[in-house]
Design a protein around this motif. Sequence first.
Motif, PDB file in Angstrom:
ATOM      1  N   ALA A  52      -1.441   5.762 -14.734  1.00  0.00           N
ATOM      2  CA  ALA A  52      -1.218   7.211 -14.789  1.00  0.00           C
ATOM      3  C   ALA A  52      -2.520   7.987 -14.681  1.00  0.00           C
ATOM      4  N   ARG A  53      -3.603   7.455 -15.221  1.00  0.00           N
ATOM      5  CA  ARG A  53      -4.868   8.190 -15.210  1.00  0.00           C
ATOM      6  C   ARG A  53      -5.525   8.210 -13.833  1.00  0.00           C
ATOM      7  N   ARG A  54      -5.038   7.360 -12.924  1.00  0.00           N
ATOM      8  CA  ARG A  54      -5.606   7.339 -11.580  1.00  0.00           C
ATOM      9  C   ARG A  54      -4.731   8.066 -10.558  1.00  0.00           C
ATOM     10  N   LEU A  55      -3.690   8.738 -11.027  1.00  0.00           N
ATOM     11  CA  LEU A  55      -2.781   9.418 -10.113  1.00  0.00           C
ATOM     12  C   LEU A  55      -3.461  10.550  -9.349  1.00  0.00           C
ATOM     13  N   MET A  56      -4.504  11.123  -9.901  1.00  0.00           N
ATOM     14  CA  MET A  56      -5.162  12.246  -9.241  1.00  0.00           C
ATOM     15  C   MET A  56      -6.058  11.801  -8.097  1.00  0.00           C
ATOM     16  N   SER A  57      -6.238  10.517  -7.931  1.00  0.00           N
ATOM     17  CA  SER A  57      -7.093  10.011  -6.858  1.00  0.00           C
ATOM     18  C   SER A  57      -6.331   9.954  -5.543  1.00  0.00           C
ATOM     19  N   ASP A  58      -6.963  10.396  -4.461  1.00  0.00           N
ATOM     20  CA  ASP A  58      -6.350  10.328  -3.140  1.00  0.00           C
ATOM     21  C   ASP A  58      -6.341   8.904  -2.587  1.00  0.00           C
ATOM     22  N   SER A  59      -7.151   8.033  -3.168  1.00  0.00           N
ATOM     23  CA  SER A  59      -7.277   6.681  -2.647  1.00  0.00           C
ATOM     24  C   SER A  59      -6.473   5.668  -3.449  1.00  0.00           C
ATOM     25  N   GLY A  60      -5.625   6.125  -4.364  1.00  0.00           N
ATOM     26  CA  GLY A  60      -4.834   5.223  -5.182  1.00  0.00           C
ATOM     27  C   GLY A  60      -3.622   4.679  -4.455  1.00  0.00           C
ATOM     28  N   GLY A  64       0.809  -1.209   0.000  1.00  0.00           N
ATOM     29  CA  GLY A  64       0.000   0.000   0.000  1.00  0.00           C
ATOM     30  C   GLY A  64       0.845   1.263   0.000  1.00  0.00           C
ATOM     31  N   ALA A  65       0.174   2.400  -0.112  1.00  0.00           N
ATOM     32  CA  ALA A  65       0.867   3.676  -0.260  1.00  0.00           C
ATOM     33  C   ALA A  65       1.714   4.010   0.956  1.00  0.00           C
ATOM     34  N   LYS A  66       2.922   4.440   0.710  1.00  0.00           N
ATOM     35  CA  LYS A  66       3.822   4.956   1.732  1.00  0.00           C
ATOM     36  C   LYS A  66       4.581   6.124   1.117  1.00  0.00           C
ATOM     37  N   ALA A  67       5.318   6.812   1.949  1.00  0.00           N
ATOM     38  CA  ALA A  67       6.072   7.967   1.461  1.00  0.00           C
ATOM     39  C   ALA A  67       7.475   7.554   1.027  1.00  0.00           C
ATOM     40  N   ILE A  68       7.974   8.215  -0.002  1.00  0.00           N
ATOM     41  CA  ILE A  68       9.335   8.030  -0.503  1.00  0.00           C
ATOM     42  C   ILE A  68      10.010   9.397  -0.528  1.00  0.00           C
ATOM     43  N   ALA A  69      11.231   9.473  -0.011  1.00  0.00           N
ATOM     44  CA  ALA A  69      11.985  10.731  -0.035  1.00  0.00           C
ATOM     45  C   ALA A  69      12.997  10.690  -1.170  1.00  0.00           C
ATOM     46  N   ILE A  70      13.208  11.843  -1.797  1.00  0.00           N
ATOM     47  CA  ILE A  70      14.136  11.938  -2.926  1.00  0.00           C
ATOM     48  C   ILE A  70      15.094  13.099  -2.711  1.00  0.00           C
ATOM     49  N   ASN A  71      16.326  12.909  -3.175  1.00  0.00           N
ATOM     50  CA  ASN A  71      17.296  14.002  -3.191  1.00  0.00           C
ATOM     51  C   ASN A  71      18.151  13.863  -4.436  1.00  0.00           C
ATOM     52  N   CYS A  72      18.381  14.973  -5.102  1.00  0.00           N
ATOM     53  CA  CYS A  72      19.172  14.974  -6.334  1.00  0.00           C
ATOM     54  C   CYS A  72      20.476  15.732  -6.126  1.00  0.00           C
ATOM     55  N   GLY A  73      21.566  15.165  -6.646  1.00  0.00           N
ATOM     56  CA  GLY A  73      22.828  15.875  -6.692  1.00  0.00           C
ATOM     57  C   GLY A  73      22.935  16.600  -8.012  1.00  0.00           C
TER      58      GLY A  73
END
Length: 357
Positions: free
Chosen positions: A213-221, A129-138
């Motif tokens: 991709a078309r369901r990315l706008m859903s909060d429940s995805g 299920g959904a969890k958070a991912i952190a990103i950092n770019c050099g």
Amino acid sequence: MDAEADPPTRSRTERHKCFACYKQFKKKEHLVEHMKISYHTPHQPKCGVCQKHCKSFESLRNHLTGPLSRASCSRTFSAQGCDLCLKLYDSPSSLGKHREICHLSAPASLGTKILAFAGSVDEKYTTKGAKAIAINCGLVGGGTDGSLDLCARVCLVDEDENIIFHTYVQPQSAVTDYRYEITGLTEEHLRNSKSHKEVQDRILEILYNGESARRLMSDSGKARLLVGHDLKRGLDCLRINYPGHLLRDTAKYRPLLKTNLVSHSLKYLTKTYLGYDIQTGEHDPYVDCVSVMRLYKRMRAQDHQVKGIGTPNSDSGFESQKAEELENMTPDELYQISKSDYKCWCLDSSTAAGLNS
């Protein structure tokens, strides 16, 4: 004119006092206008002594410890308060135990090895299920003066601070400044680096989490929340468009801004809210990733004991009431219909709980 005052008390003068920030107004209509633009809700940082609401943690810190701090609040906080999270505790022992947990140690640096570690996408990051991912770019520099940002390194970590993807990236333009003092990168690091397209696809695979991709706008995805500091800069370099409602940017989050609504640096936020130093030399992407994730989790863990009113763009009670009706309301009633102008991250906890139940 308006002025800050003590918490609401009965007064002989006919002044109208804000229930949340205690500003006073000569006319009720001025209080109503103040409430319309202040967006006071329980999600705002709040003094544990007098319960005054502040627009940011920096405002709250000034209220508690600044040169113009309220004396009674300052005395109580100096004896019972945590200088990182600004919470109060009943006894020195409970405060001491809390500080051991609240004051974190800096994560170990990843360094700049020549052989890139390109972590594969583990099955657990594409099926759960959904969890958070952190990103950092050099970022290195391109263009004639080296001012054009080019992504040369990227790191992603999960909520448990595990590296789920880390690699060097082949910039799409010629590098004219490796910004070595900050990145620690040289031409040799990028010699066998992954292509921009390959890195872009891998990151999107992790973030989409099997969602279309078309369901990315859903909060429940199933798509992941993406956590970072100044996310637009890194995503622009990666040429990744990701929905705004799935972004958690510590450079844009209202409670973490300066009093003038300007962003703090990640270095400042980490020292102020987590208690350790970063970026004292080269900027390590893993350390920055972990730090921004810790900041997000600390903000998310706040328990405001309310639902819904921390969501922006919800219909405000002010629009549905006539001016005469609003002026007949008490300060407490005006506060009850007030809505937030940003989404509080504490609501992510309830959303995740709903998805995983």
